[in-house]
Design a protein around this motif. Structure first.
Motif, mmCIF file in Angstrom:
data_model
loop_
_atom_site.group_PDB
_atom_site.id
_atom_site.type_symbol
_atom_site.label_atom_id
_atom_site.label_comp_id
_atom_site.label_asym_id
_atom_site.label_seq_id
_atom_site.Cartn_x
_atom_site.Cartn_y
_atom_site.Cartn_z
ATOM 1 N N ALA A 91 0.469 -27.968 34.035
ATOM 2 C CA ALA A 91 1.035 -27.786 32.696
ATOM 3 C C ALA A 91 1.378 -26.318 32.482
ATOM 4 C CB ALA A 91 0.038 -28.266 31.636
ATOM 5 N N PHE B 241 3.419 -31.305 32.795
ATOM 6 C CA PHE B 241 3.664 -31.196 31.360
ATOM 7 C C PHE B 241 4.145 -29.790 31.027
ATOM 8 C CE2 PHE B 241 0.302 -34.362 31.945
ATOM 9 C CZ PHE B 241 0.854 -35.455 31.296
ATOM 10 N N ILE C 200 3.996 -28.794 25.178
ATOM 11 C CA ILE C 200 3.471 -30.065 25.676
ATOM 12 C C ILE C 200 3.644 -31.159 24.635
ATOM 13 C CG2 ILE C 200 1.390 -31.275 26.441
ATOM 14 C CD1 ILE C 200 0.463 -28.610 27.645
ATOM 15 N N ASN C 201 4.221 -32.261 25.070
ATOM 16 C CA ASN C 201 4.401 -33.426 24.215
ATOM 17 C C ASN C 201 3.092 -34.208 24.194
ATOM 18 O OD1 ASN C 201 4.966 -36.163 23.396
ATOM 19 N ND2 ASN C 201 7.144 -35.747 23.721
ATOM 20 N N GLU D 153 3.260 -37.951 24.955
ATOM 21 C CA GLU D 153 3.459 -38.212 26.386
ATOM 22 C C GLU D 153 2.156 -37.985 27.153
ATOM 23 O OE1 GLU D 153 5.981 -36.465 30.205
ATOM 24 O OE2 GLU D 153 6.379 -35.719 28.187
ATOM 25 N N LEU D 154 1.450 -36.922 26.807
ATOM 26 C CA LEU D 154 0.185 -36.611 27.458
ATOM 27 C C LEU D 154 -0.817 -37.744 27.253
ATOM 28 C CD1 LEU D 154 -1.777 -34.584 28.847
ATOM 29 C CD2 LEU D 154 -2.239 -33.654 26.577
ATOM 30 N N THR E 62 0.205 -40.866 29.230
ATOM 31 C CA THR E 62 0.003 -40.712 30.672
ATOM 32 C C THR E 62 -1.465 -40.895 31.038
ATOM 33 O OG1 THR E 62 1.875 -39.202 30.865
ATOM 34 C CG2 THR E 62 0.251 -39.150 32.638
#
Length: 254
Positions: free
Chosen positions: A84, A106, A110-111, A114-115, A118
């Motif tokens: 990241a 990432f 950082i989204n 999305e994190l 995932t």
């Protein structure tokens, strides 16, 4: 018990704190660590997930990633890696640990959605999913090797070269590596390797010899066929064999 996440960084910046807080919010136990800290390797070894956070690829991060690589070699079956931060620094990390070994990247900012998604859905492919075919006409040696390998790998045992070829050419079976004896009744180890290399579908299957034959002529004859390894039964240790196999799969991870 909460899953543990380690965040490797070169300093605890606002962005690192934000990432850590977000991960805490997703119900993980989070530890932010730097290479110089006491217990660095132990913290990594105890973590299910490891984030490498890069703001600027510098010497501190370089040292940390080198240490991570050593730990990952020992614990790759239990550890998932992420990277990241600033994408401009990712290439420096990937020079030491292949990009293929990271489950996701990432880039900042950082989204969080999305994190979260995932981490919730990741289906980590562990080394346990690798299948090794062990070929040896000595049933005692077969059981020894099975005992060494079965914790981390699926193991198929074969007592002859002919049986081994029937297994590896079976389209319903997936063999990721062959551990092959040299002297066997019928087809010898070198003959089996020649057949593997001649068959288009399986010719790239890695083959390592585990044998009692250490004379120069025998070794030279096999080396011409380009096996991925050659080990003598008299000197080979469990730890060395496991490390070599792990490193092979790490470097050639698909």
């Amino acid at each position: 018990m909460k899953d543990k996440i380690a965040i490797i960084c070169d300093g605890i910046s606002f962005m690192v704190k934000s990432l850590a807080n977000n991960l805490w919010g997703l119900d993980f136990e989070v530890k932010v660590i730097q290479a110089a800290e006491a217990g660095f390797a132990q913290t990594l070894a105890a973590s299910k997930y490891v984030f490498v956070y890069v703001e600027d690829y510098n010497e501190k991060i370089n040292i940390a990633v080198n240490k991570l690589r050593e730990v990952y070699m020992q614990h790759m079956t239990e550890m998932t890696l992420f990277i990241a931060g600033d994408p401009n620094g990712f290439s420096g990390v990937h020079r030491l640990i292949s990009e293929k070994n990271f489950a996701a990247a990432f880039p900042r900012p950082i989204n969080l959605k999305e994190l979260s998604s995932t981490l919730a859905s990741i289906d980590k492919k562990s080394v346990k999913e690798k299948t090794l075919l062990v070929v040896d006409d000595d049933p005692i040696m077969l059981q020894i090797e099975k005992g060494w390998l079965e914790k981390d790998y699926n193991v198929i045992l074969s007592g002859s070269g002919m049986d081994a070829i029937s297994i590896i050419t079976d389209e319903n079976k997936k063999v990721d590596m062959v551990l092959l004896d040299y002297d066997m009744p019928g087809w010898s180890g070198p003959q089996v390797l020649e057949m593997i290399r001649a068959e288009e579908r399986i010719k790239s299957t890695p083959v390592m010899f585990i044998t009692g034959k250490g004379d120069p002529d025998s070794v030279r004859a096999v080396m011409e066929l380009k096996p991925e390894g050659y080990f003598l039964k008299t000197t080979m240790s469990k730890e060395h064999l496991l490390n070599v196999i792990k490193e092979y799969f790490m470097v050639h991870k698909k």
